[in-house]
Design a protein around this motif. Structure first.
Motif, PDB file in Angstrom:
ATOM      1  N   GLU A   1       2.256   9.260  -4.022  1.00  0.00           N
ATOM      2  CA  GLU A   1       2.023   8.950  -5.441  1.00  0.00           C
ATOM      3  C   GLU A   1       1.710  10.226  -6.222  1.00  0.00           C
ATOM      4  OE1 GLU A   1       0.807   5.775  -7.159  1.00  0.00           O
ATOM      5  OE2 GLU A   1       1.507   4.420  -5.602  1.00  0.00           O
ATOM      6  N   LEU A   2       0.876  11.084  -5.661  1.00  0.00           N
ATOM      7  CA  LEU A   2       0.505  12.340  -6.319  1.00  0.00           C
ATOM      8  C   LEU A   2       1.725  13.237  -6.500  1.00  0.00           C
ATOM      9  CD1 LEU A   2      -1.683  14.227  -7.439  1.00  0.00           C
ATOM     10  CD2 LEU A   2      -2.020  15.046  -5.113  1.00  0.00           C
TER      11      LEU A   2
ATOM     12  N   ASN B   1       0.847  -1.188   0.000  1.00  0.00           N
ATOM     13  CA  ASN B   1       0.000   0.000   0.000  1.00  0.00           C
ATOM     14  C   ASN B   1       0.882   1.237   0.000  1.00  0.00           C
ATOM     15  OD1 ASN B   1      -2.650  -0.740  -0.129  1.00  0.00           O
ATOM     16  ND2 ASN B   1      -2.925  -0.931   2.080  1.00  0.00           N
ATOM     17  N   LYS B   2       0.639   2.124  -0.966  1.00  0.00           N
ATOM     18  CA  LYS B   2       1.424   3.353  -1.025  1.00  0.00           C
ATOM     19  C   LYS B   2       0.543   4.506  -0.615  1.00  0.00           C
ATOM     20  CE  LYS B   2       4.688   1.931  -4.497  1.00  0.00           C
ATOM     21  NZ  LYS B   2       5.385   2.280  -5.707  1.00  0.00           N
ATOM     22  N   ASP B   3       1.174   5.455  -0.008  1.00  0.00           N
ATOM     23  CA  ASP B   3       0.458   6.658   0.410  1.00  0.00           C
ATOM     24  C   ASP B   3       0.033   7.438  -0.833  1.00  0.00           C
ATOM     25  OD1 ASP B   3      -0.524   8.854   1.710  1.00  0.00           O
ATOM     26  OD2 ASP B   3       1.430   9.606   2.372  1.00  0.00           O
TER      27      ASP B   3
END
Length: 98
Positions: free
Chosen positions: A9-10, A3-5
Motif C-alpha cells: 500500500e505504501l 488484508n493488504k500488505d
C-alpha cells in the motif's frame, strides 16, 4: 474483506505521488486573459448609478469618470479591478454607497 500488505500500500501510494508530480511538471501553463470589461459608461448604466454615485463608489472625481467615458483617459489598475468586481456583482455598488 481482504488484508493488504502495508508495504505494498505504501509503495503504491508513493508511486501515485511520483506519477502525479510528473504530470504536474509536464502540464503546460496556460495564461487566461481576464474577461473584457464593459466600458465604464455601460458598467455604470448596468449598475443603475448616476455619474456622481459611480465616482463615489470608484473613489475618484466625477471628472475622472467623465474622462473615462469619453475615452480620453483609462481607469487605473485598481479602478479596473474594482470595475471587474462591479461587473461580476452589480449590486456591490449600491452596497458600497450605503
Amino acid at each position: 474483506m481482504e488484508n493488504k500488505d502495508p508495504m505494498i500500500e505504501l509503495l503504491s501510494s508513493l508511486e501515485q505521488i511520483v506519477l502525479t508530480r510528473d504530470v504536474v511538471k509536464t502540464t503546460p501553463v496556460v495564461k487566461v486573459r481576464p474577461a473584457s470589461l464593459p466600458e465604464p459608461q455601460r458598467l455604470r448604466e448596468m449598475t443603475g448609478m448616476e455619474i456622481e454615485e459611480f465616482a463615489q463608489v470608484m473613489g475618484v472625481s466625477v471628472s475622472s469618470v467623465k474622462s473615462w467615458e469619453a475615452r480620453r483617459t483609462r481607469p487605473s489598475g485598481s479602478a479596473q479591478k474594482l470595475m471587474q468586481l462591479l461587473h461580476s456583482n452589480p449590486y456591490l455598488g449600491r452596497q458600497l454607497l450605503d
